[in-house]
Scaffold this active site. Structure first.
Site, mmCIF file in Angstrom:
data_model
loop_
_atom_site.group_PDB
_atom_site.id
_atom_site.type_symbol
_atom_site.label_atom_id
_atom_site.label_comp_id
_atom_site.label_asym_id
_atom_site.label_seq_id
_atom_site.Cartn_x
_atom_site.Cartn_y
_atom_site.Cartn_z
ATOM 1 N N ALA A 131 0.857 -1.198 0.000
ATOM 2 C CA ALA A 131 0.000 0.000 0.000
ATOM 3 C C ALA A 131 0.884 1.235 0.000
ATOM 4 O O ALA A 131 1.086 1.870 1.029
ATOM 5 C CB ALA A 131 -0.942 -0.002 1.202
ATOM 6 N N GLU A 364 6.339 10.367 -1.342
ATOM 7 C CA GLU A 364 5.171 11.252 -1.137
ATOM 8 C C GLU A 364 4.259 11.271 -2.356
ATOM 9 O O GLU A 364 3.754 12.307 -2.768
ATOM 10 C CB GLU A 364 5.618 12.659 -0.737
ATOM 11 C CG GLU A 364 6.063 12.709 0.712
ATOM 12 C CD GLU A 364 5.816 14.063 1.356
ATOM 13 O OE1 GLU A 364 4.758 14.668 1.104
ATOM 14 O OE2 GLU A 364 6.687 14.503 2.114
ATOM 15 N N GLY A 365 4.075 10.112 -2.930
ATOM 16 C CA GLY A 365 3.222 9.970 -4.103
ATOM 17 C C GLY A 365 4.059 10.005 -5.365
ATOM 18 O O GLY A 365 4.651 11.035 -5.678
#
Length: 381
Positions: A131, A364-365
């Site tokens: 995830a 962070e993405g």
């Protein structure tokens, strides 16, 4: 419209620049090679007020705005982005408390981080082995037990995971409920059942401490839950929207260092009897570096300013993070090219800058996720 910095901002920038030049730059290669965590530099940055920047003054913090913070982050990243990441990770870790904490929780936990007598760090525990980009798919389970929650599962890629005294942790009440069951918690890192894994041996940003964190029947009081049950996903997204401009600033610091090094090298390196800065092929690379850096900085400052004004800035934060980090990657690759064979050796700093820049497109993405955010925002308009 005014792009000038205030006297206070210029002073902050100068303080951070001097710290990067005098404390970080001279030892950056050494820490990169050893992979050790720079404890003393972290403490010195905190003592100078260059860490935990976003704690409001009412909780004894320095209370800087996001644009102010971005000015500092760029300077620190110019010295070493691994150390800058470790320093700025404290603001990432404490932002969930600002976003979802009660007044009592803010006083307790932010006050603890702002304590001038004892230096403590906080880590943001969101990503998991399965995830990362899919935050709603996290599996760390939080089971209610009276007035407590029992946490079981694993987090990974946790910056400062092995050195932080506090964690903000995201867990789910039901692994099948996706974002609806996620809760956020704040807790000491030494609770029984919390075990950090080995320090990751990374390609770049090696001075930052990145680890897996295991949670085995960790008991957390309900009083340490941030916000209501099921509101953790919203807190996580608010946190990332707020902190992504800082990633843009970090990328600008890497890119600016690469440009500075390239300009100096091109002026002194000779080929065919002339400095290579006189050749159009090199000039074009330098020009592209400069224009992309300037655009990245403007996007970063714009998104930070919007957040400081209380405006919704999801799209603009993603603009800043995505463009700046892609630009940093290209600029550092071109810097290695300007240096030629020398750029591929550890005798010169640009190979480190290139390794450091790659991570910027991932954490962070990922930049693919940033494009997804931007597209969704566009399609809403």
């Amino acid at each position: 419209m005014d792009f000038s910095l205030t006297d206070e901002q210029l002073a902050l920038q100068e303080t951070a620049r001097r710290f990067a030049e005098e404390k970080i730059k001279p030892v950056a290669a050494e820490y990169d090679q050893s992979g050790e965590f720079p404890h003393e530099i972290m403490k010195e940055a905190w003592e100078l007020g260059l860490s935990c920047l976003s704690i409001p003054s009412e909780y004894d913090g320095v209370g800087l705005g996001l644009l102010d913070s971005c000015l500092i982050v760029e300077e620190l990243a110019w010295g070493c982005s691994g150390m800058a990441t470790s320093i700025m990770a404290n603001d990432l870790g404490l932002t969930p408390i600002l976003a979802g904490g009660s007044e009592e929780q803010k006083k307790e936990w932010l006050g603890r981080l702002a304590n001038t007598q004892k230096f403590e760090q906080i880590a943001f525990c969101l990503s998991e082995p399965n995830a990362g980009s899919d935050v709603a798919g996290l599996q760390l389970l939080a089971e209610k037990d009276g007035d407590d929650y029992i946490l079981n599962g694993t987090k990974c890629w946790i910056t400062n995971g092995g050195v932080a005294e506090l964690y903000t942790v995201f867990a789910t009440l039901d692994r099948s409920s996706r974002h609806k069951g996620i809760c956020a918690f704040v807790m000491p890192s030494d609770l029984p059942g919390i075990t950090p894994g080995k320090k990751e041996d990374k390609m770049g940003q090696r001075a930052s401490d990145t680890r897996v964190i295991h949670f085995d029947n960790v008991r957390v009081p309900a009083s340490q839950r941030l916000g209501e049950e099921g509101k953790g996903f919203k807190i996580a997204m608010q946190t990332l929207d707020t902190t992504r401009p800082s990633i843009g600033a970090l990328a600008c610091g890497i890119a600016r260092r690469a440009l500075d090094e390239s300009l100096a090298y091109a002026a002194e390196r000779k080929a065919f009897g002339f400095p290579i800065s006189g050749f159009q092929a090199v000039q074009f690379m330098l020009a592209d570096m400069a224009k992309d850096l300037e655009a990245a900085r403007l996007l970063t400052h714009q998104s930070a300013w919007m957040i400081d004004q209380g405006m919704r800035a999801s799209k603009f934060s993603s603009f800043a993070k995505c463009f700046s980090t892609d630009a940093a990657m290209k600029i550092t690759v071109d810097a290695v090219q300007v240096f030629g064979g020398n750029g591929y050796t550890k005798e010169y700093p640009v190979e480190k800058l290139m390794r450091d820049a790659k991570l910027m497109q991932i954490y962070e993405g990922t930049n693919q996720i940033q494009r997804l955010v931007i597209a969704r925002e566009l399609l809403k308009e």
